[in-house]
Design an enzyme around this catalytic site. Structure first.
Site, PDB file in Angstrom:
ATOM      1  N   CYS A 121     -35.459  32.758 -17.802  1.00  0.00           N
ATOM      2  CA  CYS A 121     -35.989  31.543 -17.177  1.00  0.00           C
ATOM      3  C   CYS A 121     -37.141  30.962 -17.984  1.00  0.00           C
ATOM      4  CB  CYS A 121     -36.469  31.837 -15.756  1.00  0.00           C
ATOM      5  SG  CYS A 121     -35.162  32.428 -14.685  1.00  0.00           S
ATOM      6  N   ARG A 128     -28.232  29.692 -12.059  1.00  0.00           N
ATOM      7  CA  ARG A 128     -28.715  28.641 -12.973  1.00  0.00           C
ATOM      8  C   ARG A 128     -27.852  27.393 -12.777  1.00  0.00           C
ATOM      9  NH1 ARG A 128     -32.209  31.476 -15.916  1.00  0.00           N
ATOM     10  NH2 ARG A 128     -31.755  33.696 -16.049  1.00  0.00           N
TER      11      ARG A 128
END
Lengths: 219, 71
Positions: A56, A133
């Protein structure tokens, strides 16, 4: 009669393309924001699994790097994860301290999973507590135009996100479609004819045609 | 809160928005004057309207007496 108690699983749908993106009001690192605050601009709403995690962090730096290019295209960014706003603030400050990269866009603190549920961002087979995601491209009229879902282990490709925005905006502007691996400057596809008459006219129209249903042109 | 801090003072972006309201303006006009993003102006105006600092009429925002006193 059975006395066994079965768990009621509430079905969670995914939002649908070409329908209004589900509206929300959410706490973010830039205050309380509604989806409708972006009306008139393109928006990329994206989720990440968790703050202070390695993939991330690389993605956030990459999103920050393409932010100027997105702004040139009239596109705003809005992140989301199931973390508190304090965690988001600490992570954004940490990224700046450790890498020098400033995160210029707001991040939703979706602790109650309200927005994540609305957009089907949680894939229980992957994780019940983290968002996958996901990328949602929403147009200036608030219509959901594209979705991308990546698993927890795979960081997203920013070139593809920019390419997707370019393709959608080109489609809107010129009423054309874009072929596989299209990038700005490449030939575009003339929408396929829908009647026999159109098909016969199409092959005489001066386009670069493989056959009546596959014709390309320069913009 | 993004515009009004816990101690009641205005944030820098909130002050920018209020200062752009010497005359009534639309959110888009405020964006032009302040350089703030549109979403930020809209959410800020909503928050300051709830606090009684600005008021909206037919899509245009103007300062209230409380808003003028804050500047």
């Amino acid at each position: 009669m059975s006395t066994e108690v079965t768990e009621v699983v509430k079905p969670v749908g995914l939002p649908r393309l070409n329908e209004p993106a589900p509206d929300f009001e959410a706490v973010t690192t830039h205050g309380v924001i509604r989806l409708s605050d972006y009306r008139g601009r393109w928006l990329i709403l994206f989720s990440h699994p968790a703050d202070f995690t390695p993939v991330c962090t690389t993605e956030f730096i990459a999103f920050a790097e393409i932010y100027p290019e997105l702004q040139k295209r009239g596109v705003d960014l809005l992140g989301l994860s199931i973390d508190s706003v304090y965690s988001h603030i600490a992570w954004v400050r940490n990224i700046k301290e450790k890498t020098g990269v400033e995160i210029p866009f707001p991040i939703i603190a979706d602790l109650n999973k309200e927005v994540a549920t609305l957009y089907g961002m949680i894939m229980p087979g992957e994780s019940k507590t983290e968002t996958s995601r996901c990328v949602f491209v929403i147009d200036p009229d608030g219509i959901l135009r594209a979705m991308i879902y990546y698993p927890l282990t795979t960081g997203r490709n920013m070139h593809e996100i920019l390419r997707l925005v370019d393709a959608l905006q080109t489609t809107d502007k010129y009423k054309v479609a874009t072929p596989a691996n299209w990038k700005p400057g490449d030939k575009v596809i003339v929408p396929a004819p829908r009647t026999l008459e159109e098909a016969e006219e199409r092959v005489k129209a001066g386009y670069e045609c493989t056959d009546w249903y596959l014709c390309k042109k320069e913009l | 809160m993004a515009c009004i801090s816990a101690d009641g003072t205005l944030t820098a972006s909130a002050r920018k928005i209020l200062e752009a309201l010497s005359e009534s303006a639309t959110p888009e006009e405020i964006v032009h004057v302040t350089g703030l993003p549109l979403f930020r102006v809209r959410s800020g105006l909503r928050e300051m309207a709830q606090a009684g600092l600005v008021e909206e009429k037919e899509g245009r925002y103007s300062l209230t007496e409380s808003g003028k006193q804050k500047l």
